[in-house]
Scaffold this motif. Sequence first.
Motif, PDB file in Angstrom:
ATOM      1  N   GLN A   1     -13.363  -9.518  -2.109  1.00 24.67           N
ATOM      2  CA  GLN A   1     -13.801  -8.337  -1.358  1.00 24.67           C
ATOM      3  C   GLN A   1     -12.999  -8.186  -0.077  1.00 24.67           C
ATOM      4  OE1 GLN A   1     -18.177  -6.772  -1.841  1.00 24.67           O
ATOM      5  NE2 GLN A   1     -18.179  -8.672  -0.734  1.00 24.67           N
ATOM      6  N   SER A   2     -12.765  -9.307   0.591  1.00 24.71           N
ATOM      7  CA  SER A   2     -12.002  -9.290   1.827  1.00 24.71           C
ATOM      8  C   SER A   2     -10.585  -8.783   1.585  1.00 24.71           C
ATOM      9  CB  SER A   2     -11.970 -10.696   2.437  1.00 24.71           C
ATOM     10  OG  SER A   2     -11.271 -10.709   3.656  1.00 24.71           O
ATOM     11  N   ILE A   3      -9.949  -9.288   0.538  1.00 28.11           N
ATOM     12  CA  ILE A   3      -8.583  -8.862   0.213  1.00 28.11           C
ATOM     13  C   ILE A   3      -8.541  -7.368  -0.079  1.00 28.11           C
ATOM     14  CG2 ILE A   3      -6.734  -9.040  -1.504  1.00 28.11           C
ATOM     15  CD1 ILE A   3      -7.646 -12.018  -1.844  1.00 28.11           C
ATOM     16  N   ILE A   4      -9.449  -6.898  -0.917  1.00 26.35           N
ATOM     17  CA  ILE A   4      -9.423  -5.505  -1.348  1.00 26.35           C
ATOM     18  C   ILE A   4      -9.754  -4.558  -0.200  1.00 26.35           C
ATOM     19  CG2 ILE A   4     -10.531  -3.794  -2.845  1.00 26.35           C
ATOM     20  CD1 ILE A   4     -10.793  -6.177  -4.898  1.00 26.35           C
ATOM     21  N   PHE A   5     -10.849  -4.812   0.509  1.00 29.33           N
ATOM     22  CA  PHE A   5     -11.236  -3.879   1.571  1.00 29.33           C
ATOM     23  C   PHE A   5     -10.257  -3.908   2.738  1.00 29.33           C
ATOM     24  CE2 PHE A   5     -13.234  -2.785   5.574  1.00 29.33           C
ATOM     25  CZ  PHE A   5     -13.559  -1.469   5.311  1.00 29.33           C
ATOM     26  N   PHE A   6      -9.998  -5.105   3.265  1.00 20.10           N
ATOM     27  CA  PHE A   6      -9.158  -5.179   4.458  1.00 20.10           C
ATOM     28  C   PHE A   6      -7.683  -4.938   4.135  1.00 20.10           C
ATOM     29  CE2 PHE A   6     -13.006  -7.515   5.678  1.00 20.10           C
ATOM     30  CZ  PHE A   6     -13.393  -6.705   6.732  1.00 20.10           C
ATOM     31  N   GLY A   7      -7.281  -5.242   2.918  1.00 17.38           N
ATOM     32  CA  GLY A   7      -5.927  -4.885   2.493  1.00 17.38           C
ATOM     33  C   GLY A   7      -5.762  -3.380   2.442  1.00 17.38           C
ATOM     34  N   ALA A   8      -6.752  -2.693   1.866  1.00 18.35           N
ATOM     35  CA  ALA A   8      -6.700  -1.226   1.799  1.00 18.35           C
ATOM     36  C   ALA A   8      -6.757  -0.622   3.196  1.00 18.35           C
ATOM     37  CB  ALA A   8      -7.846  -0.706   0.947  1.00 18.35           C
ATOM     38  N   ALA A   9      -7.608  -1.171   4.060  1.00 14.30           N
ATOM     39  CA  ALA A   9      -7.701  -0.660   5.430  1.00 14.30           C
ATOM     40  C   ALA A   9      -6.382  -0.847   6.169  1.00 14.30           C
ATOM     41  CB  ALA A   9      -8.838  -1.359   6.180  1.00 14.30           C
ATOM     42  N   THR A  10      -5.708  -1.964   5.935  1.00 15.17           N
ATOM     43  CA  THR A  10      -4.411  -2.217   6.564  1.00 15.17           C
ATOM     44  C   THR A  10      -3.361  -1.220   6.080  1.00 15.17           C
ATOM     45  OG1 THR A  10      -4.905  -4.570   6.815  1.00 15.17           O
ATOM     46  CG2 THR A  10      -2.594  -3.939   6.903  1.00 15.17           C
ATOM     47  N   VAL A  11      -3.319  -0.982   4.776  1.00 14.69           N
ATOM     48  CA  VAL A  11      -2.353  -0.029   4.216  1.00 14.69           C
ATOM     49  C   VAL A  11      -2.609   1.372   4.772  1.00 14.69           C
ATOM     50  CG1 VAL A  11      -1.621   1.137   2.087  1.00 14.69           C
ATOM     51  CG2 VAL A  11      -1.873  -1.360   2.129  1.00 14.69           C
ATOM     52  N   VAL A  12      -3.862   1.797   4.787  1.00  9.36           N
ATOM     53  CA  VAL A  12      -4.197   3.127   5.311  1.00  9.36           C
ATOM     54  C   VAL A  12      -3.799   3.224   6.778  1.00  9.36           C
ATOM     55  CG1 VAL A  12      -6.140   4.646   5.922  1.00  9.36           C
ATOM     56  CG2 VAL A  12      -6.023   3.623   3.646  1.00  9.36           C
ATOM     57  N   ASP A  13      -4.076   2.180   7.550  1.00  9.49           N
ATOM     58  CA  ASP A  13      -3.731   2.194   8.970  1.00  9.49           C
ATOM     59  C   ASP A  13      -2.216   2.277   9.189  1.00  9.49           C
ATOM     60  OD1 ASP A  13      -4.531   2.056  11.760  1.00  9.49           O
ATOM     61  OD2 ASP A  13      -3.607   0.060  11.750  1.00  9.49           O
ATOM     62  N   VAL A  14      -1.451   1.527   8.400  1.00 12.94           N
ATOM     63  CA  VAL A  14       0.012   1.563   8.529  1.00 12.94           C
ATOM     64  C   VAL A  14       0.547   2.946   8.171  1.00 12.94           C
ATOM     65  CG1 VAL A  14       2.165   0.684   7.527  1.00 12.94           C
ATOM     66  CG2 VAL A  14       0.377  -0.911   8.225  1.00 12.94           C
TER      67      VAL A  14
END
Length: 144
Positions: free
Chosen positions: A64-77
């Motif tokens: 869950q951490s990988i998927i949510f925070f990975g997606a949030a990081t990509v969106v932020d970048v």
Amino acid sequence: MTSYEPPEHQQPQPSGGHQGGQPPVGGFDKKTSAILSYALGWLTGIIFLFIGKHDPDVKFHASQSIIFFGAATVVDVVLSLLAAVLGTVGIVFSLVSFVVGIFALVVWIMAMIAANNSGGARVELPLVGKFVAPYADQLANSVH
């Protein structure tokens, strides 16, 4: 008046918070491992996905951490790049990026609280769990 003496054939219960005869995850108990899966977002998620491979609940939290925070990081970048490229119009993307960051911070705090309150048992991320959980299950099951 009699005093209680435990039977000699009973073994002492294991300490350290792990259950089911499984070894602790990376030297941490299940609850601590679940919390630490969120500590540095997707980075600790990746670490605990592999060191927690014998505990399906820890793998779930890590996924869950990988998927949510990975997606949030990509969106932020992506939003930050758009803001940099578009100049004045990019201010809108900067504001959206800020909102995404605040949302990720709130989910991060809620995820660690939920992992703590559940004792490390499987809990869907607050606010986004129903969307993320199916993918987290797939990712957790793919690492053996």
